[in-house]
Scaffold this motif. Sequence first.
Motif, PDB file in Angstrom:
ATOM      1  N   ALA A 178      16.828  41.723  16.792  1.00  0.00           N
ATOM      2  CA  ALA A 178      17.711  40.935  15.928  1.00  0.00           C
ATOM      3  C   ALA A 178      17.194  39.510  15.738  1.00  0.00           C
ATOM      4  O   ALA A 178      16.558  38.939  16.627  1.00  0.00           O
ATOM      5  N   LEU A 179      17.500  38.924  14.590  1.00  0.00           N
ATOM      6  CA  LEU A 179      17.174  37.534  14.248  1.00  0.00           C
ATOM      7  C   LEU A 179      15.681  37.258  14.406  1.00  0.00           C
ATOM      8  O   LEU A 179      15.255  36.180  14.831  1.00  0.00           O
ATOM      9  N   ALA A 180      14.883  38.282  14.049  1.00  0.00           N
ATOM     10  CA  ALA A 180      13.443  38.207  14.309  1.00  0.00           C
ATOM     11  C   ALA A 180      12.766  37.087  13.528  1.00  0.00           C
ATOM     12  O   ALA A 180      11.696  36.623  13.920  1.00  0.00           O
ATOM     13  N   MET A 181      13.383  36.623  12.443  1.00  0.00           N
ATOM     14  CA  MET A 181      12.746  35.535  11.661  1.00  0.00           C
ATOM     15  C   MET A 181      12.848  34.196  12.385  1.00  0.00           C
ATOM     16  O   MET A 181      12.174  33.243  11.985  1.00  0.00           O
ATOM     17  N   MET A 182      13.687  34.106  13.402  1.00  0.00           N
ATOM     18  CA  MET A 182      13.866  32.828  14.089  1.00  0.00           C
ATOM     19  C   MET A 182      13.660  32.935  15.593  1.00  0.00           C
ATOM     20  O   MET A 182      13.061  32.063  16.198  1.00  0.00           O
ATOM     21  N   ALA A 183      14.236  33.975  16.186  1.00  0.00           N
ATOM     22  CA  ALA A 183      14.354  34.012  17.646  1.00  0.00           C
ATOM     23  C   ALA A 183      13.318  34.939  18.268  1.00  0.00           C
ATOM     24  O   ALA A 183      12.728  35.777  17.591  1.00  0.00           O
ATOM     25  N   ASP A 184      13.108  34.777  19.557  1.00  0.00           N
ATOM     26  CA  ASP A 184      12.194  35.622  20.309  1.00  0.00           C
ATOM     27  C   ASP A 184      12.938  36.812  20.919  1.00  0.00           C
ATOM     28  O   ASP A 184      14.127  36.709  21.208  1.00  0.00           O
ATOM     29  N   PRO A 185      12.211  37.921  21.146  1.00  0.00           N
ATOM     30  CA  PRO A 185      12.893  39.119  21.664  1.00  0.00           C
ATOM     31  C   PRO A 185      13.548  38.901  23.034  1.00  0.00           C
ATOM     32  O   PRO A 185      14.621  39.462  23.297  1.00  0.00           O
ATOM     33  N   ASP A 186      12.940  38.094  23.903  1.00  0.00           N
ATOM     34  CA  ASP A 186      13.539  37.897  25.229  1.00  0.00           C
ATOM     35  C   ASP A 186      14.857  37.118  25.144  1.00  0.00           C
ATOM     36  O   ASP A 186      15.742  37.268  25.977  1.00  0.00           O
ATOM     37  N   ILE A 187      14.971  36.270  24.116  1.00  0.00           N
ATOM     38  CA  ILE A 187      16.215  35.519  23.906  1.00  0.00           C
ATOM     39  C   ILE A 187      17.301  36.442  23.363  1.00  0.00           C
ATOM     40  O   ILE A 187      18.483  36.319  23.707  1.00  0.00           O
ATOM     41  N   MET A 188      16.893  37.398  22.528  1.00  0.00           N
ATOM     42  CA  MET A 188      17.864  38.288  21.889  1.00  0.00           C
ATOM     43  C   MET A 188      18.260  39.466  22.771  1.00  0.00           C
ATOM     44  O   MET A 188      19.269  40.121  22.508  1.00  0.00           O
ATOM     45  N   LYS A 189      17.489  39.740  23.806  1.00  0.00           N
ATOM     46  CA  LYS A 189      17.764  40.909  24.663  1.00  0.00           C
ATOM     47  C   LYS A 189      19.194  40.869  25.230  1.00  0.00           C
ATOM     48  O   LYS A 189      19.938  41.850  25.070  1.00  0.00           O
ATOM     49  N   PRO A 190      19.618  39.783  25.867  1.00  0.00           N
ATOM     50  CA  PRO A 190      21.001  39.781  26.385  1.00  0.00           C
ATOM     51  C   PRO A 190      22.048  39.894  25.275  1.00  0.00           C
ATOM     52  O   PRO A 190      23.118  40.482  25.488  1.00  0.00           O
ATOM     53  N   VAL A 191      21.727  39.347  24.101  1.00  0.00           N
ATOM     54  CA  VAL A 191      22.657  39.456  22.966  1.00  0.00           C
ATOM     55  C   VAL A 191      22.822  40.913  22.572  1.00  0.00           C
ATOM     56  O   VAL A 191      23.943  41.415  22.405  1.00  0.00           O
ATOM     57  N   GLU A 192      21.696  41.610  22.446  1.00  0.00           N
ATOM     58  CA  GLU A 192      21.753  43.022  22.067  1.00  0.00           C
ATOM     59  C   GLU A 192      22.493  43.842  23.131  1.00  0.00           C
ATOM     60  O   GLU A 192      23.296  44.713  22.800  1.00  0.00           O
ATOM     61  N   ASP A 193      22.240  43.531  24.400  1.00  0.00           N
ATOM     62  CA  ASP A 193      22.956  44.229  25.479  1.00  0.00           C
ATOM     63  C   ASP A 193      24.465  44.013  25.345  1.00  0.00           C
ATOM     64  O   ASP A 193      25.257  44.928  25.541  1.00  0.00           O
ATOM     65  N   SER A 194      24.859  42.773  25.013  1.00  0.00           N
ATOM     66  CA  SER A 194      26.293  42.498  24.940  1.00  0.00           C
ATOM     67  C   SER A 194      26.920  43.191  23.722  1.00  0.00           C
ATOM     68  O   SER A 194      28.080  43.583  23.762  1.00  0.00           O
ATOM     69  N   TRP A 195      26.152  43.340  22.646  1.00  0.00           N
ATOM     70  CA  TRP A 195      26.667  44.120  21.507  1.00  0.00           C
ATOM     71  C   TRP A 195      26.892  45.576  21.918  1.00  0.00           C
ATOM     72  O   TRP A 195      27.897  46.176  21.570  1.00  0.00           O
ATOM     73  N   ARG A 196      25.916  46.126  22.644  1.00  0.00           N
ATOM     74  CA  ARG A 196      26.070  47.519  23.081  1.00  0.00           C
ATOM     75  C   ARG A 196      27.319  47.658  23.945  1.00  0.00           C
ATOM     76  O   ARG A 196      28.056  48.634  23.824  1.00  0.00           O
ATOM     77  N   GLU A 197      27.560  46.671  24.810  1.00  0.00           N
ATOM     78  CA  GLU A 197      28.791  46.695  25.631  1.00  0.00           C
ATOM     79  C   GLU A 197      30.044  46.711  24.750  1.00  0.00           C
ATOM     80  O   GLU A 197      31.070  47.268  25.122  1.00  0.00           O
ATOM     81  N   LEU A 198      29.948  46.054  23.590  1.00  0.00           N
ATOM     82  CA  LEU A 198      31.079  46.031  22.649  1.00  0.00           C
ATOM     83  C   LEU A 198      31.140  47.305  21.809  1.00  0.00           C
ATOM     84  O   LEU A 198      32.001  47.435  20.950  1.00  0.00           O
ATOM     85  N   GLY A 199      30.191  48.208  22.026  1.00  0.00           N
ATOM     86  CA  GLY A 199      30.198  49.480  21.284  1.00  0.00           C
ATOM     87  C   GLY A 199      29.425  49.456  19.984  1.00  0.00           C
ATOM     88  O   GLY A 199      29.511  50.400  19.190  1.00  0.00           O
ATOM     89  N   VAL A 200      28.655  48.402  19.738  1.00  0.00           N
ATOM     90  CA  VAL A 200      27.889  48.313  18.495  1.00  0.00           C
ATOM     91  C   VAL A 200      26.658  49.230  18.570  1.00  0.00           C
ATOM     92  O   VAL A 200      26.020  49.329  19.613  1.00  0.00           O
ATOM     93  N   HIS A 201      26.361  49.875  17.451  1.00  0.00           N
ATOM     94  CA  HIS A 201      25.180  50.727  17.356  1.00  0.00           C
ATOM     95  C   HIS A 201      24.065  49.937  16.683  1.00  0.00           C
ATOM     96  O   HIS A 201      24.227  49.494  15.549  1.00  0.00           O
ATOM     97  N   LEU A 202      22.950  49.777  17.366  1.00  0.00           N
ATOM     98  CA  LEU A 202      21.849  48.961  16.853  1.00  0.00           C
ATOM     99  C   LEU A 202      20.732  49.879  16.357  1.00  0.00           C
ATOM    100  O   LEU A 202      20.248  50.728  17.098  1.00  0.00           O
ATOM    101  N   HIS A 203      20.354  49.674  15.105  1.00  0.00           N
ATOM    102  CA  HIS A 203      19.280  50.480  14.508  1.00  0.00           C
ATOM    103  C   HIS A 203      18.164  49.530  14.072  1.00  0.00           C
ATOM    104  O   HIS A 203      18.201  49.001  12.955  1.00  0.00           O
ATOM    105  N   PHE A 204      17.196  49.294  14.958  1.00  0.00           N
ATOM    106  CA  PHE A 204      16.079  48.416  14.604  1.00  0.00           C
ATOM    107  C   PHE A 204      14.947  49.248  14.008  1.00  0.00           C
ATOM    108  O   PHE A 204      14.985  50.477  14.028  1.00  0.00           O
ATOM    109  N   ASN A 205      13.938  48.557  13.477  1.00  0.00           N
ATOM    110  CA  ASN A 205      12.822  49.227  12.788  1.00  0.00           C
ATOM    111  C   ASN A 205      13.351  50.203  11.728  1.00  0.00           C
ATOM    112  O   ASN A 205      12.771  51.262  11.510  1.00  0.00           O
ATOM    113  N   THR A 206      14.438  49.841  11.139  1.00  0.00           N
ATOM    114  CA  THR A 206      15.145  50.753  10.234  1.00  0.00           C
ATOM    115  C   THR A 206      15.327  50.070   8.871  1.00  0.00           C
ATOM    116  O   THR A 206      15.876  48.980   8.796  1.00  0.00           O
TER     117      THR A 206
END
Lengths: 449, 449
Positions: free
Chosen positions: B179-207
Amino acid sequence: MPRKTVIIGGGAAGLGSAGGVKAADPGADVVVYTENEDVAYSPCGIPYVHGGEIPDFERLFLAGKQAYVDAGIDVHYETAVTAIDTAAKTVTVAGEGAVSYDQLIIATGWNYADPGVPGGELSGLYYVKNIRRAMEWDKVISETKSAVVVEAGPLGLEMVTALAHRGVETHLIDPNPYALAMMADPDIMKPVEDSWRELGVHLHFNTTLEAFLGDADGKVRAVQTSGGEIAADLVVISTHKTPENALAKAAGIKLGSTGAIVVDERMKTSAPDVWAAGDVVEIPHGLTRTPLQGLTGSHAYAQGKTAGTNAGGGDRAYRAVYVPWGTPAGKWVIGGASFGEATATALGIPYVKGEAQGISRARYYPGVQPVRVKLLAEPGTLRLIGAQMVGGGEGIKERADFLAQAIRFGMTLHDLSTMENVYSPAIGALNEPIVVAATNGVAESKKKA
Amino acid sequence: MPRKTVIIGGGAAGLGSAGGVKAADPGADVVVYTENEDVAYSPCGIPYVHGGEIPDFERLFLAGKQAYVDAGIDVHYETAVTAIDTAAKTVTVAGEGAVSYDQLIIATGWNYADPGVPGGELSGLYYVKNIRRAMEWDKVISETKSAVVVEAGPLGLEMVTALAHRGVETHLIDPNPYALAMMADPDIMKPVEDSWRELGVHLHFNTTLEAFLGDADGKVRAVQTSGGEIAADLVVISTHKTPENALAKAAGIKLGSTGAIVVDERMKTSAPDVWAAGDVVEIPHGLTRTPLQGLTGSHAYAQGKTAGTNAGGGDRAYRAVYVPWGTPAGKWVIGGASFGEATATALGIPYVKGEAQGISRARYYPGVQPVRVKLLAEPGTLRLIGAQMVGGGEGIKERADFLAQAIRFGMTLHDLSTMENVYSPAIGALNEPIVVAATNGVAESKKKA
């Protein structure tokens, strides 16, 4: 044979030193002498346990004693050092006799200034410092009906709020016309004082302590002041911090105008192979070069690291300070960097002022807090020379850190008025209060010119 | 006769411009054309009303229409400007015909990039922008079972969290690996993505988005992606911001590589007496000089003030940007300044890295939050060139502001590693995370050297 470094003091400066030596010279023999039962706890947390914000004293301890053993740091607890001989390169240790050193670091810290009034021997006078004593005093606070806090310094501020939160009838006495007068400006302290009054605190400014008055059992029952007698079961004494300089003084180590040890940028004292760090040293203010003593635990730790690194054969400098500060006070958080208007005026330093009443988030975002910023700048150049703030708490500490660094780097009000800022409703407003204050300061300077 | 300034656009740049003109030339005739029903509301707040953090849309309005009348600013609502004639110095206004100007400010803003796939005419495709439409869409969200958010840009981030908070089954699709690949680094976004998954969000990257699929009523029922079909009642499209450049382009005003208007430091375009501000212009990055377009409302407002001041006969500069940014994302707050590792690598910019996992208060103080700081510096000089952070929220925005200013002033990791910091248990830790990250970066650079 490994070099032996002796460190006197087990606070932030002493332990920072020990770590600094070990980092520079892992094989070094490091011995720390402390008169206390413990090292590595946070004395700064004590008022917040008293106030109930932190649930217990146990969590103030950082590391167990074993951690120091594991790090190869030999801590001697409850052990007093009674003399330093810089010629023989020995210290006299109670119960151990003369102990030699290759390098010595003095980190003896501070003590409260003696109130210098009759009744100092009474029980019920609390000097907040040692965590074991604090645990005992916490029980006393539970049974206290009314307390007097002597002097509105940083610790006094915290204890006034803590005692009020504990439901104690709390009186503050201070010889100045407002609280924290040695650092803060009256307009910054006004909302703090109002919030204390809301909590039921009785504020006695322009009021001098004259005596502690005791009962037949030798327990304090009141304080005598220039404004009359105030009944009290408990007196918290938070007079200013003085350097614990006795050992250094007796050893002939050079002291400065504050009574603290004079050190160079490497934290070296006037004696060969003797270093010093923390509240026992004085450090020049970055703008005025005035020596300052009694800074924070963060300063002490960084100074200790510097002294230890250099004692261990490394090379590290600790330069003049710009003193970011901040603390909760009543229901507000106050902070700043360098000095405010009161100090500037007292020192005869002219200034241009830029002020703003800003906000911490978008004005419509729940939890938005006021952030008042006052900037002082040198007339003409508009270089920042000081800052003070009061707000709900969000971002006060980070802004103080920033403003101290801005002063160090010679940023002007122009530079701050053209600074970019994050705008995201939940975390930052469209207009950063620092930018608005700087913009107002630039406008103010044009009006004057 | 008063000078007449025409402003096209009623957003932050347009209204900032109007204020700038009036401040520089109080007698000026200022006319603002906007296609919207309103001015002076905060579109940035919309996702937080959708998410339930802000209780209603009404509080996003800043000032009533009368405030602009009182300020002598003549706003024409729901009024389109269809052409600019820079030779005749007129604009063509729908329903008004040719309107002459002395000075023109183009603040036409941005729009979402066209997804460029079949099905764009279906109902149920939500482009978050206008507050009146947002009020209607909010009712739709209440009845939505599943939604797809197209692209994880800044607005996409906010909408994913908002929809999840509203209990909608939420899917995020993005062509990048995180997520936010135009600005942020993957290690910064990792906890964000984890917290979305905890909220039940389905993440479809490379899509990649391939089509919007509709039902018989012309309503969206799914999106077709490179990874298959995803059912959806609602699709939020948050493709990147493109400049609304049609008027400027048709008028022959010079555009830059981003498609946005090229301006000088005074916000002047290539045409005489024509200025521009906000998301329709491009501004160079302070380090790389790469033109940037689509910054924040705070940038747009400051640019508008500059354009307006200069159009009004004043003199004000808007310089290159260092782009502090920050936003809540999932349960975290992320932020930074300048660029991160991903961008540096893509641009072939070498860097030394300093990282720290720090904390926002004393480790024992209730409410303490993690603060991860990553600093990038130029090898050799160790001048700061970028920063990224992720944390609980405390102080992220203020640190981002500071780090952008630190980059602007050429501060090095040495300078940041020797910075002082506030230590007060409730508001700041013994060690400031920025200082620790800088110290680690200095050590890292020595290892490499």
